[in-house]
Design a protein around this motif. Structure first.
Motif, PDB file in Angstrom:
ATOM      1  N   LEU A 125       0.833  -1.204   0.000  1.00 28.83           N
ATOM      2  CA  LEU A 125       0.000   0.000   0.000  1.00 28.83           C
ATOM      3  C   LEU A 125       0.870   1.257   0.000  1.00 28.83           C
ATOM      4  O   LEU A 125       0.578   2.215  -0.738  1.00 28.83           O
ATOM      5  N   GLU A 129       0.904   4.034  -2.960  1.00 33.64           N
ATOM      6  CA  GLU A 129       0.632   5.447  -2.656  1.00 33.64           C
ATOM      7  C   GLU A 129       1.761   6.328  -3.176  1.00 33.64           C
ATOM      8  O   GLU A 129       1.514   7.424  -3.705  1.00 33.64           O
ATOM      9  N   GLN A 214      -6.729   8.242 -12.134  1.00 29.97           N
ATOM     10  CA  GLN A 214      -7.867   7.581 -11.468  1.00 29.97           C
ATOM     11  C   GLN A 214      -7.608   6.090 -11.314  1.00 29.97           C
ATOM     12  O   GLN A 214      -7.957   5.493 -10.280  1.00 29.97           O
ATOM     13  N   LYS A 217      -5.390   5.636  -8.419  1.00 33.68           N
ATOM     14  CA  LYS A 217      -6.119   5.837  -7.168  1.00 33.68           C
ATOM     15  C   LYS A 217      -6.948   4.598  -6.826  1.00 33.68           C
ATOM     16  O   LYS A 217      -7.019   4.198  -5.655  1.00 33.68           O
ATOM     17  N   GLU A 218      -7.586   3.986  -7.840  1.00 32.99           N
ATOM     18  CA  GLU A 218      -8.372   2.780  -7.593  1.00 32.99           C
ATOM     19  C   GLU A 218      -7.491   1.623  -7.146  1.00 32.99           C
ATOM     20  O   GLU A 218      -7.892   0.819  -6.302  1.00 32.99           O
ATOM     21  N   GLU A 221      -6.776   2.270  -3.599  1.00 30.92           N
ATOM     22  CA  GLU A 221      -7.958   2.011  -2.777  1.00 30.92           C
ATOM     23  C   GLU A 221      -8.187   0.508  -2.611  1.00 30.92           C
ATOM     24  O   GLU A 221      -8.568   0.046  -1.513  1.00 30.92           O
ATOM     25  N   GLN A 222      -7.970  -0.252  -3.660  1.00 34.04           N
ATOM     26  CA  GLN A 222      -8.110  -1.704  -3.560  1.00 34.04           C
ATOM     27  C   GLN A 222      -7.117  -2.276  -2.565  1.00 34.04           C
ATOM     28  O   GLN A 222      -7.467  -3.134  -1.744  1.00 34.04           O
ATOM     29  N   ARG A 224      -5.803  -0.652  -0.130  1.00 30.25           N
ATOM     30  CA  ARG A 224      -6.203  -0.180   1.196  1.00 30.25           C
ATOM     31  C   ARG A 224      -7.299  -1.071   1.772  1.00 30.25           C
ATOM     32  O   ARG A 224      -7.295  -1.389   2.975  1.00 30.25           O
ATOM     33  N   LEU A 225      -8.258  -1.495   0.924  1.00 29.23           N
ATOM     34  CA  LEU A 225      -9.294  -2.414   1.386  1.00 29.23           C
ATOM     35  C   LEU A 225      -8.703  -3.760   1.789  1.00 29.23           C
ATOM     36  O   LEU A 225      -9.156  -4.385   2.755  1.00 29.23           O
ATOM     37  N   GLU A 228      -7.273  -3.278   5.176  1.00 32.72           N
ATOM     38  CA  GLU A 228      -8.326  -3.208   6.190  1.00 32.72           C
ATOM     39  C   GLU A 228      -8.904  -4.582   6.480  1.00 32.72           C
ATOM     40  O   GLU A 228      -9.211  -4.903   7.638  1.00 32.72           O
TER      41      GLU A 228
END
Length: 418
Positions: A125, A129, A214, A217-218, A221-222, A224-225, A228
């Protein structure tokens, strides 16, 4: 010498002794006569049975309650099991019988593989980033270059327009040749086309940069999920009590290696109880959800409702759960023994008789009493309960029948009850 009269005397029997013998003879003859008369006047029967050896029931009209009697025990209505969320080594924080509160940590699973996966995901991640930040800088740089091209194309267009105006004025005064004039016109057209394409290229480039940004960014985000989700899994390694109660049983030893979804322990919620009944397989089709139940525990009787019926048969019995109608749990204990009546049906104004072993004869015949003689009659039975049975035909209210076993009667047409 004078002789006596001894030789002429004769001994005569006493009259009293003769009368006694006559009376005994007459009495014997009278007794024999009475016995013969009694035997001749007694009712005729095929076999004779001692009255005290049979049970007699009287038919009456009233309400018949079809029911099923079974035994069972008190069980916790909520007894959840806790499972290992991942493979690892379990550290138990409680023992069997310990009191626990909802949300309390009862076990921790140490999973090195999961922890390492989480660290790798966090590192990925951070890399994504950083890559996204670099792409944002590149997008800004390329946007600046594209804007520069548009501005230069605008400058060239203005210069071409100015030269075209000068050529238009000069051609009127014949100060330039036709060739120079046409060259100025061509330069203006070229400048206009270049400026137009510059705008279109800038717009397309900006869309491309925005799309790539974009997409980056996706991707971030993936990831990051993913992080989590791994954090959630690591958090779930701290196993919490789902109810307040006691630890019923432990299925593993401390520091034992467990696989994913292995059962660790069972918790028992002491705030809600149900009755678990063992109903004979033959009654499985008669019971249903919502039926009323009378539960007896010692001298206490409580009412409940059938809440669940097991779909399988175990040892020729069906497990049935009963929920108490009230929420009072006083006096209830886990595994407390009980007996229960499941009320199947209420029938009013039916002809009924006490249930007995005579049902083993098939329920098609009965021995109806008429004085000391019981005669075999055909009957038809209906609904049965644990205490009574409905009689549809063959008998009337007030009749008495033998309700004990008919095995020793050998299907005799009549019986004499002595």
């Amino acid at each position: 010498m004078i002789r006596d009269t001894q030789a002429q005397d004769t001994v005569i029997a006493s009259p009293k002794k003769r009368v006694k013998k006559w009376i005994v003879a007459v009495t014997a003859l009278v007794a024999i006569g009475f016995a013969a008369n009694a035997m001749l006047s007694a009712p005729s029967a095929d076999i004779s049975i001692d009255r005290v050896s049979v049970q007699i029931g009287t038919l009456e009209r009233g309400e018949l309650v079809r029911d099923i009697v079974s035994n069972g025990r008190i069980v916790a209505a909520n007894a959840p099991q806790l499972y290992s969320p991942e493979e690892g080594f379990v550290d138990l924080k409680v023992k069997a019988g310990d009191q626990v509160e909802q949300g309390q940590v009862v076990a921790i699973v140490d999973s090195p593989e999961l922890n390492n996966t989480l660290k790798q995901a966090r590192s990925e991640l951070a890399r994504l980033e950083g890559e996204m930040a670099r792409q944002e800088l590149d997008a800004r740089r390329q946007t600046l270059l594209l804007n520069k091209q548009v501005d230069l194309a605008g400058v060239d267009l203005e210069a071409a327009e100015r030269e075209n105006r000068r050529a238009q004025a000069s051609i009127k005064d014949h100060l330039i040749s036709q060739i120079d004039f046409e060259k100025a016109v061509d330069d203006l057209a070229r400048a206009q086309l270049t400026h137009k394409h510059a705008f279109e290229e800038v717009a397309l480039a900006k869309d491309t940069l925005a799309f790539e940004l974009q997409s980056a960014k996706e991707t971030v985000e993936q990831q990051r999920l993913t992080v989590e989700e791994l954090q959630r899994q690591v958090k779930n390694l701290h196993i919490l009590a789902s109810v307040s109660g006691v630890v019923g049983s432990l299925n593993v030893q401390p520091r034992a290696r467990v696989a994913k979804n292995d059962t660790l322990m069972t918790l028992v919620d002491l705030t809600a109880y149900e009755a678990e009944l063992n109903v004979a397989e033959s009654y499985a089709n008669d019971i249903g959800i919502g039926m009323q139940v009378e539960i007896t525990m010692g001298a206490t009787t409580r009412r409940g409702t059938v809440s669940a019926i097991s779909p399988e048969v175990i040892n020729r019995e069906v497990i049935t759960r009963v929920r108490f109608d009230d929420n009072n749990i006083s006096g209830l204990r886990q595994n407390q023994q009980l007996s229960a009546r499941i009320l199947l049906e209420n029938k009013a104004n039916v002809l009924k008789v006490r249930r007995g072993s005579f049902l083993q004869a098939g329920g098609h015949v009965a021995y109806k009493l008429n004085g000391d003689v019981a005669e075999r009659v055909n009957i038809q039975l209906g609904a049965t309960s644990m205490r009574e049975v409905e009689v549809l035909s063959g008998l009337e209210a007030g009749d008495q029948i033998v309700i004990s076993s008919y095995e020793e009667f050998n299907q005799a047409p009549s019986l004499l009850l002595r």
